[in-house]
Design an enzyme around this catalytic site. Structure first.
Site, mmCIF file in Angstrom:
data_model
loop_
_atom_site.group_PDB
_atom_site.id
_atom_site.type_symbol
_atom_site.label_atom_id
_atom_site.label_comp_id
_atom_site.label_asym_id
_atom_site.label_seq_id
_atom_site.Cartn_x
_atom_site.Cartn_y
_atom_site.Cartn_z
ATOM 1 N N HIS A 293 36.843 58.756 24.924
ATOM 2 C CA HIS A 293 37.025 59.723 26.011
ATOM 3 C C HIS A 293 36.684 61.110 25.501
ATOM 4 O O HIS A 293 36.904 61.403 24.328
ATOM 5 C CB HIS A 293 38.472 59.693 26.523
ATOM 6 N N GLU B 55 39.160 53.140 32.292
ATOM 7 C CA GLU B 55 38.279 52.109 32.864
ATOM 8 C C GLU B 55 38.587 50.719 32.313
ATOM 9 O O GLU B 55 38.275 49.719 32.945
ATOM 10 C CB GLU B 55 36.805 52.448 32.573
HETATM 11 N N1 COA Z 1 31.502 53.046 21.670
HETATM 12 C C1 COA Z 1 30.891 53.339 20.502
HETATM 13 N N2 COA Z 1 30.735 54.581 20.028
HETATM 14 C C2 COA Z 1 31.237 55.587 20.759
HETATM 15 C C3 COA Z 1 31.912 55.348 21.970
HETATM 16 C C4 COA Z 1 32.035 54.032 22.425
HETATM 17 N N3 COA Z 1 32.656 53.748 23.566
HETATM 18 N N4 COA Z 1 32.295 56.532 22.474
HETATM 19 C C5 COA Z 1 31.887 57.467 21.606
HETATM 20 N N5 COA Z 1 31.248 56.906 20.574
HETATM 21 C C6 COA Z 1 30.669 57.561 19.422
HETATM 22 C C7 COA Z 1 29.345 58.221 19.811
HETATM 23 O O1 COA Z 1 28.255 57.348 19.625
HETATM 24 C C8 COA Z 1 29.307 59.399 18.888
HETATM 25 O O2 COA Z 1 28.835 58.967 17.641
HETATM 26 P P1 COA Z 1 27.773 59.883 16.798
HETATM 27 O O3 COA Z 1 28.523 61.149 16.499
HETATM 28 O O4 COA Z 1 27.467 59.050 15.603
HETATM 29 O O5 COA Z 1 26.621 60.099 17.723
HETATM 30 C C9 COA Z 1 30.768 59.787 18.715
HETATM 31 O O6 COA Z 1 31.520 58.631 19.033
HETATM 32 C C10 COA Z 1 31.183 60.903 19.634
HETATM 33 O O7 COA Z 1 30.784 60.546 20.939
HETATM 34 P P2 COA Z 1 30.340 61.591 22.050
HETATM 35 O O8 COA Z 1 29.130 61.069 22.746
HETATM 36 O O9 COA Z 1 30.266 62.968 21.491
HETATM 37 O O10 COA Z 1 31.600 61.524 22.985
HETATM 38 P P3 COA Z 1 31.685 62.129 24.431
HETATM 39 O O11 COA Z 1 32.908 62.941 24.493
HETATM 40 O O12 COA Z 1 30.424 62.794 24.833
HETATM 41 O O13 COA Z 1 31.784 60.807 25.292
HETATM 42 C C11 COA Z 1 32.494 59.020 26.574
HETATM 43 C C12 COA Z 1 32.915 60.343 25.925
HETATM 44 C C13 COA Z 1 33.619 58.534 27.479
HETATM 45 C C14 COA Z 1 31.256 59.265 27.456
HETATM 46 C C15 COA Z 1 32.187 57.997 25.472
HETATM 47 O O14 COA Z 1 33.341 57.757 24.698
HETATM 48 C C16 COA Z 1 31.626 56.700 26.035
HETATM 49 O O15 COA Z 1 30.404 56.619 26.237
HETATM 50 N N6 COA Z 1 32.481 55.681 26.299
HETATM 51 C C17 COA Z 1 32.002 54.429 26.876
HETATM 52 C C18 COA Z 1 31.782 54.570 28.376
HETATM 53 C C19 COA Z 1 33.078 54.664 29.125
HETATM 54 O O16 COA Z 1 34.051 53.991 28.808
HETATM 55 N N7 COA Z 1 33.060 55.518 30.165
HETATM 56 C C20 COA Z 1 34.251 55.751 30.966
HETATM 57 C C21 COA Z 1 34.897 57.031 30.549
HETATM 58 S S1 COA Z 1 36.452 57.287 31.325
#
Ligand code: COA
Length: 388
Positions: A269, A327
């Site tokens: 998140h 989710e």
């Molecule tokens: N699975 C694997 N790796 C993940 C991850 C996940 N669900 N969520 C984050 N990461 C990793 C990213 O790849 C990133 O790695 P890097 O630094 O090597 O590139 C690191 O963790 C930081 O992620 P970041 O993209 O900066 O986090 P964010 O704050 O932009 O993203 C979400 C938040 C929710 C978009 C992200 O956690 C995600 O994509 N989750 C899966 C989709 C999901 O569940 N969506 C519903 C959200 S309520």
């Protein structure tokens, strides 16, 4: 050359927090506005370190237990509604569902030919008056979501019963039979749990649109658009696909997924560094249905996958806690309620729309045009080739 030097100087000045001559602050922001506060709100507060959500000062656990109509009242009136006010809100939602049903024929083929989220946008664009009231927006979104499912299944949409609670009636319209009280209560808790959550992407999108003095209907359309992506509201369907695929060998499945460079849906998140507190509320709601062996088995399997994902992600990203988000258990709960997975995001929208409407009203009353800047990093003008 001179232009290049000037461009570099301007870019450099944008990197440091500084007061520019034109009076604008140019703090260099993290990508994705991470950690940036862009407005004041009286609606909800999300504490990502302690895993706590407050709605109008009330813990989400308490507001969710009171149900959706009561939580709508809390958001709109800024106080916990009396029983009478809650009944009045349920009645308004009931009348609005009937109105939405009467408007169905005007949508023509849209409900049959479009996916659920596109059909919702078509319904709001076609049927919502620009100044749509919140209860009409909520009823239209919920009713159209279940009607798309009926039409996709080749069934005739079932007329609303305005005397039931919003959650009970949505389930009845979806299935053609009244749900049992525990199921209705579980959906009621779900809708109340997802109603609002700070400046999430769809709420922010709705507020940006409202900040231009565009009407409520346009802001709701923006929210619907933003919610569709799987980094926001589009994850629960893929979560269920994962739970199906990973059930027998969670570790092996998750390792292969990560090795392929894919994210684990329902984990991580932007704001939380602990488990999303809404996951626990929804886990509790699905627990109400756990007397059913199929639900109990799914919950047990989902917990195994969650534990495995948490452990693997902790190994790979020790500095960035990635735990279950809302989710993850949305998927388990909506499946237990017999809601088709293609409909999950539309059902999410039918709860979150109440939050969008409250935010739009707050924006209309207190907000300013939201208009940030972008830092230009493209070609300097002398590098652009001659026009063709
Ligand atoms: N699975 C694997 N790796 C993940 C991850 C996940 N669900 N969520 C984050 N990461 C990793 C990213 O790849 C990133 O790695 P890097 O630094 O090597 O590139 C690191 O963790 C930081 O992620 P970041 O993209 O900066 O986090 P964010 O704050 O932009 O993203 C979400 C938040 C929710 C978009 C992200 O956690 C995600 O994509 N989750 C899966 C989709 C999901 O569940 N969506 C519903 C959200 S309520």
């Amino acid at each position: 050359m001179l232009i290049n030097v000037l461009t570099k100087a301007i870019l450099a000045s944008e990197l440091a927090p500084a007061q520019r001559k034109d009076g604008e602050m140019n703090n260099r922001l993290e990508g994705g506005l991470e950690g940036v506060t862009v407005a004041d709100t009286r609606l909800s507060e999300v504490d990502g370190l302690r895993g706590r959500v407050l709605l109008v000062g009330e813990p989400l656990e308490r507001t969710a237990a009171r149900g959706f109509a009561s939580t709508c009242g809390l958001m709109w009136d800024q106080q916990v509604p009396s029983d009478e006010r809650r009944r009045e809100l349920e009645a308004e939602l009931g009348r609005a569902r009937v109105h939405a049903f009467e408007q169905l024929p005007a949508l023509g083929d849209a409900l049959r030919t479009l996916g659920p989220m596109a059909a919702l946008r078509a319904a709001v664009a076609r049927l919502a008056p620009p100044t749509i009231w919140p209860h009409d927006a909520i009823a239209l979104t919920g009713a159209m979501a279940v009607f798309t499912a009926a039409i996709a299944a080749g069934a005739v949409p079932i007329a609303p019963d305005p005397g039931r609670t919003h959650a009970a009636d949505l389930l009845r319209m979806l299935r053609g039979a009244a749900p049992d009280p525990e199921e209705a209560a579980a959906l009621d808790i779900y809708l109340a749990t997802v109603i609002d959550h700070g400046f999430n992407a769809s709420t922010f999108a709705a507020r940006v649109v409202a900040s231009t003095e565009a009407p409520m209907g346009a802001a709701v359309l923006a929210g619907l658009g933003a919610l569709e992506g799987r980094l926001h509201g589009g994850a629960p369907g893929p979560v269920l696909d994962m739970l199906d695929a990973a059930a027998d060998h969670p570790d092996a499945w998750l390792i292969a997924e990560l090795a392929a460079g894919r994210r684990i849906m329902g984990m991580g998140h932007r704001v939380y560094r602990v488990r999303d507190p809404r996951a626990a509320i929804l886990e509790g709601a699905v627990g109400r249905l756990a007397a059913r062996p199929d639900v109990a088995a799914r919950v047990a399997s989902a917990r195994r996958v969650e534990r495995a994902a948490e452990a693997l992600l902790a190994e790979r990203k020790p500095d960035r806690p990635l735990r279950a988000n809302v989710e993850f258990f949305t998927a388990v709960l909506l499946e237990a309620l017999g809601i088709p997975r293609a409909l999950f995001t539309a059902i999410f929208a039918s709860g979150r729309v109440a939050g969008w409407c409250a935010h739009v009203r707050e924006q209309q009353q207190h907000g300013r045009l939201i208009r940030p800047r972008a830092r230009y990093v493209g070609l300097a003008c002398h590098e652009v080739g001659p026009a063709a």
